[in-house]
Design an enzyme around this catalytic site. Structure first.
Site, PDB file in Angstrom:
ATOM      1  N   CYS A  71       0.859  -1.187   0.000  1.00 59.62           N
ATOM      2  CA  CYS A  71       0.000   0.000   0.000  1.00 59.62           C
ATOM      3  C   CYS A  71       0.891   1.231   0.000  1.00 59.62           C
ATOM      4  O   CYS A  71       1.595   1.494   0.975  1.00 59.62           O
ATOM      5  CB  CYS A  71      -0.917  -0.009   1.223  1.00 59.62           C
ATOM      6  SG  CYS A  71      -1.897   1.496   1.410  1.00 59.62           S
ATOM      7  N   ASN A  73       0.136   4.555  -0.097  1.00 59.17           N
ATOM      8  CA  ASN A  73      -0.241   5.585   0.870  1.00 59.17           C
ATOM      9  C   ASN A  73       0.036   5.113   2.288  1.00 59.17           C
ATOM     10  O   ASN A  73       0.468   5.880   3.146  1.00 59.17           O
ATOM     11  CB  ASN A  73      -1.724   5.943   0.710  1.00 59.17           C
ATOM     12  CG  ASN A  73      -1.994   6.661  -0.591  1.00 59.17           C
ATOM     13  OD1 ASN A  73      -1.364   7.664  -0.901  1.00 59.17           O
ATOM     14  ND2 ASN A  73      -2.921   6.140  -1.376  1.00 59.17           N
ATOM     15  N   ASN A 200      -7.184  -4.516  -8.517  1.00 61.37           N
ATOM     16  CA  ASN A 200      -7.493  -3.109  -8.292  1.00 61.37           C
ATOM     17  C   ASN A 200      -7.669  -2.477  -9.670  1.00 61.37           C
ATOM     18  O   ASN A 200      -6.979  -2.858 -10.622  1.00 61.37           O
ATOM     19  CB  ASN A 200      -6.348  -2.414  -7.560  1.00 61.37           C
ATOM     20  CG  ASN A 200      -5.981  -3.113  -6.262  1.00 61.37           C
ATOM     21  OD1 ASN A 200      -6.655  -2.966  -5.261  1.00 61.37           O
ATOM     22  ND2 ASN A 200      -4.907  -3.900  -6.279  1.00 61.37           N
ATOM     23  N   CYS A 227      -4.843   5.696  -3.908  1.00 60.19           N
ATOM     24  CA  CYS A 227      -4.136   4.412  -3.890  1.00 60.19           C
ATOM     25  C   CYS A 227      -2.744   4.656  -4.454  1.00 60.19           C
ATOM     26  O   CYS A 227      -2.603   4.995  -5.634  1.00 60.19           O
ATOM     27  CB  CYS A 227      -4.880   3.368  -4.718  1.00 60.19           C
ATOM     28  SG  CYS A 227      -4.006   1.791  -4.868  1.00 60.19           S
ATOM     29  N   GLY A 228      -1.723   4.499  -3.613  1.00 58.72           N
ATOM     30  CA  GLY A 228      -0.357   4.800  -4.038  1.00 58.72           C
ATOM     31  C   GLY A 228       0.156   3.858  -5.103  1.00 58.72           C
ATOM     32  O   GLY A 228       0.696   4.293  -6.129  1.00 58.72           O
TER      33      GLY A 228
END
Length: 285
Positions: A71, A73, A200, A227-228
């Site tokens: 993830c 972020n 995703n 979403c990083g």
């Protein structure tokens, strides 16, 4: 259980310090705390603990209890947490994730981390490693790249580009991302038969050679404000489709991220904010 709620561009998680707390069933805890009506309210749970390979280890659990590999972020918030809470005094740290060890640079203002630059590593384009398969269930060859690939979903034909940043992403270009029916089409991509581990999905509007706007439907968490890894995958898809240059400012619902691809090293770098919202204690029933 003591916790800290943090967010990166509105992508919010509940963070638990495993140096102080013990979690027997983090997946169940994630489901409980993520509920925005009966829990704390978040996109999931992230634990911060010791690593024998890096400075720290993070594990990420989605709102449905499933575990995510990485993830973007979240890892920026991990960096802010460990520095601001004095678990480290270094401004260059390494974090073990399900997608390998990531290296981070912390930018400090008034003894607090304000921005973090993350070496997100190399983008993965080999279909079997993303993973993505053909619509008939057969495998793509290893040297094939899923770029501008047709896919049928919701009685429409789309074109997608598939990239993994340690977790799977399908990137779809649209004309108007603000008015896009994300709740309708997001689940159709997430659970499409072409994605053996689900995916995703990023829906992206190009603004210029150096600027884009996107919304994301995250596997296991529905729409999130940012979403990083998805933003990194988006910029790689933009480059692969010759829509942008190698450094792009991306506008998400919760804020902006700057993504830079370095062709010489084949690495993607993400720079963005990390914010602590509040800390507290909760009884897990």
């Amino acid at each position: 259980m003591k916790f800290t709620k943090m967010h990166g561009c509105g992508n919010d998680y509940v963070y638990v310090n495993l140096f102080e707390e013990k979690l027997d069933d983090p997946a169940r805890v994630s489901i409980y705390v993520s509920d925005r009506h009966f829990g704390i309210g978040s996109d999931g749970l992230i634990t911060i603990g010791p690593s024998d390979k890096a400075d720290f280890r993070m594990r990420i659990y989605n709102a449905d209890g499933s575990e995510a590999e990485m993830c973007g972020n979240g890892i920026r918030c991990v960096a802010k947490y460990v520095y601001d809470h004095k678990l480290t005094d270094k401004t260059e740290i390494s974090v073990e994730t399900g997608a390998g060890i990531k290296y981070l640079t912390l930018y400090v203002e008034e003894n607090k981390v304000s921005q973090v630059r993350v070496d997100m590593g190399e983008p993965i384009l080999t279909p079997g490693d993303i993973p993505v398969v053909k619509a008939d269930g057969s495998a793509y060859s290893d040297d094939y790249r899923v770029i501008d690939e047709p896919i049928s979903a919701g009685n429409r034909e789309w074109h997608m580009t598939c990239v993994s940043m340690g977790n799977p992403h399908a990137v779809v270009f649209v004309d108007d991302v603000a008015g896009f029916e994300l709740e309708k089409y997001g689940p159709l991509f997430e659970n499409h038969k072409m994605f053996p581990k689900r995916t995703n999905t990023e829906f992206v509007e190009i603004l210029s050679r150096n600027e884009a706007k996107m919304r994301v439907w995250e596997r296991g968490s529905a729409e999130t404000w940012a979403c990083g890894t998805g933003t990194c995958a988006t910029v790689m898809a933009c480059i692969l489709n010759k829509k942008t240059d190698n450094k792009v400012l991306v506008h998400l619902r919760g804020g902006d991220l700057t993504i830079e691809y370095i062709p010489e090293t084949n690495h993607v770098f993400m720079t963005g904010p990390a914010t602590e919202v509040f800390s507290g204690e909760i009884d897990i029933i």
